[in-house]
Each structure stands twice: as C-alpha cells, then as structure tokens.
Design a protein around this motif. Sequence first.
Motif, mmCIF file in Angstrom:
data_model
loop_
_atom_site.group_PDB
_atom_site.id
_atom_site.type_symbol
_atom_site.label_atom_id
_atom_site.label_comp_id
_atom_site.label_asym_id
_atom_site.label_seq_id
_atom_site.Cartn_x
_atom_site.Cartn_y
_atom_site.Cartn_z
ATOM 1 N N SER A 277 6.285 -6.977 -2.831
ATOM 2 C CA SER A 277 5.303 -6.295 -2.864
ATOM 3 C C SER A 277 3.876 -7.219 -2.564
ATOM 4 O O SER A 277 2.803 -6.880 -2.324
ATOM 5 C CB SER A 277 4.684 -5.743 -4.416
ATOM 6 O OG SER A 277 5.011 -6.916 -5.249
ATOM 7 N N ASN A 280 2.693 -8.711 3.227
ATOM 8 C CA ASN A 280 2.174 -7.573 4.124
ATOM 9 C C ASN A 280 3.197 -6.666 4.691
ATOM 10 O O ASN A 280 4.342 -7.363 4.900
ATOM 11 C CB ASN A 280 1.350 -8.509 5.109
ATOM 12 C CG ASN A 280 0.696 -7.467 6.064
ATOM 13 O OD1 ASN A 280 1.059 -6.466 6.457
ATOM 14 N ND2 ASN A 280 -0.562 -7.678 6.341
ATOM 15 N N PRO A 281 3.138 -5.598 4.717
ATOM 16 C CA PRO A 281 4.033 -4.648 5.318
ATOM 17 C C PRO A 281 4.559 -5.068 6.688
ATOM 18 O O PRO A 281 5.730 -4.814 7.020
ATOM 19 C CB PRO A 281 3.374 -3.312 5.502
ATOM 20 C CG PRO A 281 2.455 -3.353 4.383
ATOM 21 C CD PRO A 281 1.906 -4.744 4.298
ATOM 22 N N TRP A 284 7.827 -7.317 6.207
ATOM 23 C CA TRP A 284 8.935 -6.734 5.705
ATOM 24 C C TRP A 284 10.262 -6.864 6.683
ATOM 25 O O TRP A 284 11.279 -7.369 6.043
ATOM 26 C CB TRP A 284 9.090 -5.307 5.298
ATOM 27 C CG TRP A 284 7.686 -4.852 4.374
ATOM 28 C CD1 TRP A 284 7.052 -5.907 3.416
ATOM 29 C CD2 TRP A 284 7.233 -3.695 4.085
ATOM 30 N NE1 TRP A 284 6.498 -5.149 2.795
ATOM 31 C CE2 TRP A 284 6.196 -3.853 2.932
ATOM 32 C CE3 TRP A 284 7.658 -2.453 4.534
ATOM 33 C CZ2 TRP A 284 5.841 -2.710 2.315
ATOM 34 C CZ3 TRP A 284 6.911 -1.468 3.892
ATOM 35 C CH2 TRP A 284 5.907 -1.540 2.944
ATOM 36 N N ARG A 308 4.954 3.411 -6.854
ATOM 37 C CA ARG A 308 3.774 4.014 -6.447
ATOM 38 C C ARG A 308 3.372 4.846 -7.819
ATOM 39 O O ARG A 308 4.112 5.301 -8.564
ATOM 40 C CB ARG A 308 3.851 4.904 -5.568
ATOM 41 C CG ARG A 308 2.403 5.903 -5.130
ATOM 42 C CD ARG A 308 2.605 6.463 -3.862
ATOM 43 N NE ARG A 308 1.249 6.883 -3.288
ATOM 44 C CZ ARG A 308 0.635 8.091 -3.567
ATOM 45 N NH1 ARG A 308 1.111 8.694 -4.670
ATOM 46 N NH2 ARG A 308 -0.419 8.325 -3.178
ATOM 47 N N GLN A 313 -1.984 0.150 -10.040
ATOM 48 C CA GLN A 313 -2.416 0.889 -8.616
ATOM 49 C C GLN A 313 -3.611 1.829 -8.976
ATOM 50 O O GLN A 313 -4.542 1.959 -8.289
ATOM 51 C CB GLN A 313 -1.480 1.665 -7.978
ATOM 52 C CG GLN A 313 -1.992 2.270 -6.602
ATOM 53 C CD GLN A 313 -0.733 2.847 -5.668
ATOM 54 O OE1 GLN A 313 0.452 3.300 -6.451
ATOM 55 N NE2 GLN A 313 -1.021 3.384 -4.717
ATOM 56 N N TRP A 321 -8.606 -1.603 -1.740
ATOM 57 C CA TRP A 321 -7.830 -0.775 -0.664
ATOM 58 C C TRP A 321 -7.656 -1.469 0.811
ATOM 59 O O TRP A 321 -8.631 -1.655 1.497
ATOM 60 C CB TRP A 321 -7.989 0.370 -0.710
ATOM 61 C CG TRP A 321 -7.043 1.402 -0.045
ATOM 62 C CD1 TRP A 321 -6.055 2.243 -0.520
ATOM 63 C CD2 TRP A 321 -6.944 1.993 1.350
ATOM 64 N NE1 TRP A 321 -5.423 3.087 0.327
ATOM 65 C CE2 TRP A 321 -6.021 2.963 1.603
ATOM 66 C CE3 TRP A 321 -7.700 1.431 2.490
ATOM 67 C CZ2 TRP A 321 -5.574 3.188 2.773
ATOM 68 C CZ3 TRP A 321 -7.380 2.143 4.015
ATOM 69 C CH2 TRP A 321 -6.442 2.867 4.027
ATOM 70 N N ASN A 325 -1.265 2.266 -0.194
ATOM 71 C CA ASN A 325 -0.321 1.578 -1.199
ATOM 72 C C ASN A 325 -0.457 0.079 -1.038
ATOM 73 O O ASN A 325 0.407 -0.586 -2.010
ATOM 74 C CB ASN A 325 0.959 2.134 -1.023
ATOM 75 C CG ASN A 325 1.291 3.779 -1.380
ATOM 76 O OD1 ASN A 325 0.623 4.135 -2.186
ATOM 77 N ND2 ASN A 325 2.031 4.147 -0.670
ATOM 78 N N PHE A 326 -1.355 -0.454 -0.344
ATOM 79 C CA PHE A 326 -1.513 -1.765 -0.121
ATOM 80 C C PHE A 326 -2.992 -2.279 -0.602
ATOM 81 O O PHE A 326 -3.822 -1.861 0.015
ATOM 82 C CB PHE A 326 -1.043 -2.175 1.373
ATOM 83 C CG PHE A 326 -0.963 -3.729 1.274
ATOM 84 C CD1 PHE A 326 -0.273 -4.604 0.652
ATOM 85 C CD2 PHE A 326 -1.584 -4.364 2.542
ATOM 86 C CE1 PHE A 326 0.070 -6.054 0.814
ATOM 87 C CE2 PHE A 326 -1.305 -5.525 2.655
ATOM 88 C CZ PHE A 326 -0.516 -6.493 1.929
ATOM 89 N N TYR A 327 -3.036 -3.309 -1.713
ATOM 90 C CA TYR A 327 -4.162 -3.598 -2.166
ATOM 91 C C TYR A 327 -4.403 -5.140 -2.470
ATOM 92 O O TYR A 327 -3.503 -5.906 -2.416
ATOM 93 C CB TYR A 327 -4.361 -3.038 -3.682
ATOM 94 C CG TYR A 327 -4.432 -1.597 -3.728
ATOM 95 C CD1 TYR A 327 -5.502 -0.999 -3.872
ATOM 96 C CD2 TYR A 327 -3.314 -1.054 -3.707
ATOM 97 C CE1 TYR A 327 -5.485 0.495 -3.856
ATOM 98 C CE2 TYR A 327 -2.773 0.384 -3.820
ATOM 99 C CZ TYR A 327 -4.154 1.142 -3.707
ATOM 100 O OH TYR A 327 -3.909 2.579 -3.806
ATOM 101 N N ARG A 334 -2.054 -10.163 -2.963
ATOM 102 C CA ARG A 334 -1.934 -8.894 -2.674
ATOM 103 C C ARG A 334 -0.924 -8.143 -3.348
ATOM 104 O O ARG A 334 0.097 -9.043 -3.919
ATOM 105 C CB ARG A 334 -1.651 -9.019 -0.894
ATOM 106 C CG ARG A 334 -2.584 -9.739 -0.193
ATOM 107 C CD ARG A 334 -1.938 -10.180 1.321
ATOM 108 N NE ARG A 334 -0.851 -10.718 1.134
ATOM 109 C CZ ARG A 334 -0.256 -11.073 2.305
ATOM 110 N NH1 ARG A 334 -0.738 -10.900 3.375
ATOM 111 N NH2 ARG A 334 1.028 -11.534 2.246
ATOM 112 N N TYR A 336 1.659 -4.357 -3.171
ATOM 113 C CA TYR A 336 2.185 -3.153 -2.504
ATOM 114 C C TYR A 336 2.785 -2.225 -3.662
ATOM 115 O O TYR A 336 3.711 -2.735 -4.593
ATOM 116 C CB TYR A 336 3.133 -3.149 -1.414
ATOM 117 C CG TYR A 336 3.144 -2.174 -0.507
ATOM 118 C CD1 TYR A 336 2.500 -1.779 0.575
ATOM 119 C CD2 TYR A 336 4.148 -1.041 -1.038
ATOM 120 C CE1 TYR A 336 2.319 -0.568 1.234
ATOM 121 C CE2 TYR A 336 4.360 0.030 -0.134
ATOM 122 C CZ TYR A 336 3.573 0.206 0.955
ATOM 123 O OH TYR A 336 3.912 1.649 1.775
#
Length: 418
Positions: A277, A280-281, A284, A308, A313, A321, A325-327, A334, A336
């Motif tokens: 998490s 960063n996406p 992945w 989620r 969250q 935001w 779903n990523f903060y 960070r 996720y």
Amino acid sequence: MERFQTDNTVSQKKQPRQQLSKAMEHMRFAVTVDPVPHATPSTPPIPDSIPPTDTKSPPETDAYGVPASYEPVRNPAARSHSPSNNQKRTDPFAFGSRYLEQGDDIFEFNAWDHVEVDPSYREFSEQQYEKQRADPVSDFDRKRFNDNPEKWWNTFYKNNRTNFFKNRKWLSQEFPVLDEVTKGNAPPATVLEVGAGAGNSAFPILQKNRNEGLRLHACDFSKKAVELIRGHELYDEKFIRADVWDVAASEDSENGGLPPGIEEGSVDVVLMIFIFSALNPKQWNQAVRNIWRVLKPGGQVLFRDYGRGDLAQVRFKKGRWMEENFYVRGDGTRVYFFEQKELERIWGGEEQGLDEESSPLFEVAHFGIDRRMLVNRQRRLKMYRCWMQAVFRKPGSASEVPTSTIRQDKDATETEET
C-alpha cells in the motif's frame, strides 16, 4: 491528581481526554455509540451445540521443504454463553472467532470479528470519498511526495524509531508456514521480509525460531529503518541480515534489482505486511516481477494490507486524495486501500500494463478479508477496520529446475499437479 503552583496558587486538574480527536470530529455520528447499545447480528445465529470440526491431515510439504499450509488457524465460532466452547474468553485470544450476536454488549470486549459496517456508516463513507475527490492534493505536493518517498519514511523512523508499531506476534497464527519453518526439525529456509520497518515482524519470528537453517533477510527502502534493525539487541547475522532495497527497483539497478545478498530463485517465503500500500500504483507491476524473480518455484508470498473502507481511509479530509483509493498522510507517507478483485488481478498477472509474454502468474492460494470492529469503552466509540490478507504462490515444485525467464517458468508448470 492535582498540580499546584507556588506563586499564584492555581490548581490545575488534569483534563479528561476528549472523546474524538480533531481528525475524527467530522465523523462523530458515524463512530459514536448510543448510551444504550443495541447489537445487531452480523452473522447467522450459531447453534448452542457445535459439531466437531473435521480432523485435517498434516500439510504436505511443497517446494524446497516449505509446507503448503495457507489458511490461518481458526477456532470454531461459538456463542458467548456456551460453556463447552467459549471462544470469546479464550486465552490467548485467537483472531476470527469472536462473533457479535444478538443481545451481546458490544463493550464487553474491545474487538469483534467479521462485522459488516452499518448502513449509516457505509453511506457516510461514500460521502467522504466524494469530498476527498473534490479537494485533492495539489500538483506540487503530489510531485514531491511521489518523487522521493524514502525521504518521508526516513523522517518517520527518525521521529518514531521503534516505538510506533507493536510486535506482530500474531503472524504465525495468520500464516502457519511461519510456524513450520521455525521448528527445530524444519529444513533450511530463506525468508525475505519486504518493508521490514523497525523489525516488528522479523524479531518476533526470530524469537520463536528453533531452526538452525533459517535465514531471514529484512529489507526496507528507508535507510533509517535498516539502521534501527541493525542496532537491535536481537540482531544476529547468523540468522538475520538487514539491507536497503526498493521492491520496485528496475532490473537495470544494482544487483539486477534484487535485494543485496539474494539471488534469483533462492527465497522460500516472502513476507509483505502493510508494504504494498505504500507504493505508487505505477510501481505495482515491477514490484510483483521482482518478488516473482526472488522466489523458488512453489514459494509463497504472505500478504496483509489495507482494504477499502478501512477507518484510516474514511477519516481522511481535504488535501490528502492523490488518486482513487490512494492518499498521502500528514507525515508525507503514502497509503493505498485495496479491493479483493483488484489484488487478485495484480498478483494473478491480469492487471493492465502487464505483457502477456512476461506476466508473473501467481496462484491465489488463500484470500481473506478481515473486517473487524474495535470499540473504546471509555469514549464509547466504534471503529470499523478492514484488511486484506492473502497467500500468493509461485507455481512449481521442488522437482523443477528454475528457469531464466518468467514465461518459461509458467509454461513448465501448466501440466503439473500443484
């Protein structure tokens, strides 16, 4: 208790703790409980008489002596008033067996398992997500938080050192393979922990270890975290080695993108606890490739992370935001929040951006969603938590010869029973 001042003789009483922190005040109605709680059943009624569970045969060993035991250890659920099987009062407490049933006082215990959120909280959560999207992090902050994430984790461990996270003594219960590889008669095994932090997972594993052939590699991309592990009183290079490593490192980087001292196809178990998490996406895909590369055929990834709808969250307000779903937290780190199907796509090789000819196709050996309600008796608060937990397995067995490419390894296992 009172504190007295001499000159102005003013007595100051210790102020009571406020019911909600400033960060949670906006969600008061969704997390506070009426003076007279009315529990609602979250599961079907459980009979007073529970039939004995089937006796399972010992797990078969998988590749390189790593047992193929995936599912967490779970006691059968029980009613709170059943004298024959009162899991609500078991010591030590075991996760997954404490059900909230009709008539239970939710403040009898500080946690309940498998609790779905109530409709008002679910509606409030969706409203929160809309507000978060409407007021995202600035472009300037988005860039500085994503360009150098290790900077923020270095600051985090500099400020918190080893006193932030509790030791994860529950790991062997949730991932039985860790109990197997630490036994005195177990074969040699290599465990790689990714995102080891200050060692809150590594050292509990070592404390119970009786396997002279166990080697634990603890890696984190924060230099400060690695320093904390190396400076721990239990750090013994006979059993543990700590190094700086970014799980999303490219294959062009040092050591071919692999952790220092780790060769391709040499690891039995990879431990990933609340680390995926933090990526960063966009990272992945590379992270999954690197994990695939270090694992032996049949090796396991032990995964636990945020789901989620978790309280963490829902409580985010404006300016946090970054994307769905990523903060970014207030300290610059960070996070996720995942969905089950999303994780199955990522680790199953179906996530967009992965090339079919080079997709690592992990088997989803086990997947569970841990929905828990935590309560605070003094403040009369209820807190819904949600975590994703899984075991991903690299196809293959000990009889296979590791191959040099991902696609070849996949093809070699298509006709084999696993």
